[in-house]
Design a protein around this motif. Sequence first.
Motif, PDB file in Angstrom:
ATOM      1  N   VAL A 104       4.273 -59.685 -65.932  1.00 29.27           N
ATOM      2  CA  VAL A 104       4.758 -60.995 -66.373  1.00 29.27           C
ATOM      3  C   VAL A 104       5.491 -61.690 -65.231  1.00 29.27           C
ATOM      4  O   VAL A 104       5.303 -62.888 -64.976  1.00 29.27           O
ATOM      5  CB  VAL A 104       5.676 -60.856 -67.604  1.00 29.27           C
ATOM      6  CG1 VAL A 104       6.211 -62.221 -68.028  1.00 29.27           C
ATOM      7  CG2 VAL A 104       4.932 -60.199 -68.766  1.00 29.27           C
ATOM      8  N   ALA A 105       6.348 -60.942 -64.515  1.00 29.71           N
ATOM      9  CA  ALA A 105       7.089 -61.518 -63.393  1.00 29.71           C
ATOM     10  C   ALA A 105       6.136 -61.996 -62.298  1.00 29.71           C
ATOM     11  O   ALA A 105       6.335 -63.066 -61.710  1.00 29.71           O
ATOM     12  CB  ALA A 105       8.078 -60.496 -62.839  1.00 29.71           C
ATOM     13  N   TYR A 106       5.112 -61.202 -62.026  1.00 35.02           N
ATOM     14  CA  TYR A 106       4.131 -61.578 -61.004  1.00 35.02           C
ATOM     15  C   TYR A 106       3.411 -62.871 -61.380  1.00 35.02           C
ATOM     16  O   TYR A 106       3.301 -63.799 -60.563  1.00 35.02           O
ATOM     17  CB  TYR A 106       3.135 -60.440 -60.812  1.00 35.02           C
ATOM     18  CG  TYR A 106       1.858 -60.845 -60.122  1.00 35.02           C
ATOM     19  CD1 TYR A 106       1.815 -61.057 -58.752  1.00 35.02           C
ATOM     20  CD2 TYR A 106       0.678 -61.022 -60.848  1.00 35.02           C
ATOM     21  CE1 TYR A 106       0.641 -61.443 -58.113  1.00 35.02           C
ATOM     22  CE2 TYR A 106      -0.498 -61.392 -60.231  1.00 35.02           C
ATOM     23  CZ  TYR A 106      -0.510 -61.608 -58.861  1.00 35.02           C
ATOM     24  OH  TYR A 106      -1.674 -62.005 -58.236  1.00 35.02           O
ATOM     25  N   GLU A 107       2.916 -62.946 -62.622  1.00 37.40           N
ATOM     26  CA  GLU A 107       2.213 -64.153 -63.036  1.00 37.40           C
ATOM     27  C   GLU A 107       3.166 -65.355 -63.085  1.00 37.40           C
ATOM     28  O   GLU A 107       2.784 -66.480 -62.739  1.00 37.40           O
ATOM     29  CB  GLU A 107       1.551 -63.936 -64.398  1.00 37.40           C
ATOM     30  CG  GLU A 107       0.387 -62.955 -64.389  1.00 37.40           C
ATOM     31  CD  GLU A 107      -0.820 -63.463 -63.601  1.00 37.40           C
ATOM     32  OE1 GLU A 107      -0.851 -64.666 -63.245  1.00 37.40           O
ATOM     33  OE2 GLU A 107      -1.729 -62.654 -63.325  1.00 37.40           O
ATOM     34  N   ALA A 108       4.418 -65.119 -63.489  1.00 33.60           N
ATOM     35  CA  ALA A 108       5.399 -66.207 -63.486  1.00 33.60           C
ATOM     36  C   ALA A 108       5.688 -66.665 -62.062  1.00 33.60           C
ATOM     37  O   ALA A 108       5.861 -67.866 -61.806  1.00 33.60           O
ATOM     38  CB  ALA A 108       6.686 -65.750 -64.173  1.00 33.60           C
ATOM     39  N   ALA A 109       5.730 -65.720 -61.129  1.00 35.62           N
ATOM     40  CA  ALA A 109       5.995 -66.070 -59.738  1.00 35.62           C
ATOM     41  C   ALA A 109       4.891 -66.947 -59.150  1.00 35.62           C
ATOM     42  O   ALA A 109       5.153 -67.786 -58.282  1.00 35.62           O
ATOM     43  CB  ALA A 109       6.151 -64.797 -58.901  1.00 35.62           C
ATOM     44  N   ARG A 110       3.682 -66.774 -59.630  1.00 41.00           N
ATOM     45  CA  ARG A 110       2.576 -67.614 -59.162  1.00 41.00           C
ATOM     46  C   ARG A 110       2.767 -69.068 -59.601  1.00 41.00           C
ATOM     47  O   ARG A 110       2.194 -69.977 -58.996  1.00 41.00           O
ATOM     48  CB  ARG A 110       1.247 -67.069 -59.681  1.00 41.00           C
ATOM     49  CG  ARG A 110       0.971 -65.651 -59.246  1.00 41.00           C
ATOM     50  CD  ARG A 110      -0.306 -65.097 -59.848  1.00 41.00           C
ATOM     51  NE  ARG A 110      -1.477 -65.384 -59.017  1.00 41.00           N
ATOM     52  CZ  ARG A 110      -2.717 -65.016 -59.312  1.00 41.00           C
ATOM     53  NH1 ARG A 110      -2.943 -64.355 -60.436  1.00 41.00           N
ATOM     54  NH2 ARG A 110      -3.714 -65.293 -58.508  1.00 41.00           N
TER      55      ARG A 110
END
Length: 246
Positions: A104-110
Amino acid sequence: MTAAVGPRTWLRRFHTTPDPATRPVQLVCLPHAGGAAGYFVPLSAELCEVADVLAVQYPGRQDRWHEPAVDDLHELSRQVVAALEPALDDRPVVLFGHSMGALVAYEAARLLNPARLYVSGCPAPSRGVESEQEITDDQGILDDLRALDGTDAELLSDPALLELILPALRADYRAVRTYSWRAGPEPSCPLTVLTGDRDPRTPADAVMEWKRHGTKDIRFHAYEGGHFYLTEHTRQVAELIAADLA
């Protein structure tokens, strides 16, 4: 004292009203499958003097149990970002996600372009969480939680409590099982990958593949322990983050 922050009560602040002068960074923490914001109380306690620590409370659990859980990880990430944006200010934003929360953090960071990204206890997005691919029923979920040793055994054997927590667990496991990485721009911020050295979720090759998902300053740190190594090494992880923030 816990304070809800932002719209629809997605965010929790467990320690101290922040003074931007002394807490110049907003650190947003995202929990694992079946997890809740409270998992990050110890990390917040360690870092609250140097950062404004916020933890995400996904719908479908604890005080949000009456809301339907989100069973699509891309959609969950979009909803997290939508909830975060009104709560953020001019300070740099740092994301920390554990297990499912790392995805979730990775996709949010994108979408958000944070100052830093920490991913914990999770294979690279392009690999997926292979060990969860075949977990499709309640018994499989409960067996998996027992094997990971991160959930109170009494909780998993209490029928009344299971009735409350299983809907969110089903949605989270479905979200991870059906997650498919989509090609596109990668986070441009520094990326730190954290793992437990005995975590069955994070074989070395799947962890090293995180190199595909950062554009600069990618670091790897392994701690003694299993999937929930963070419980035993909160202070060491906090020291690492505090040094980066400084």
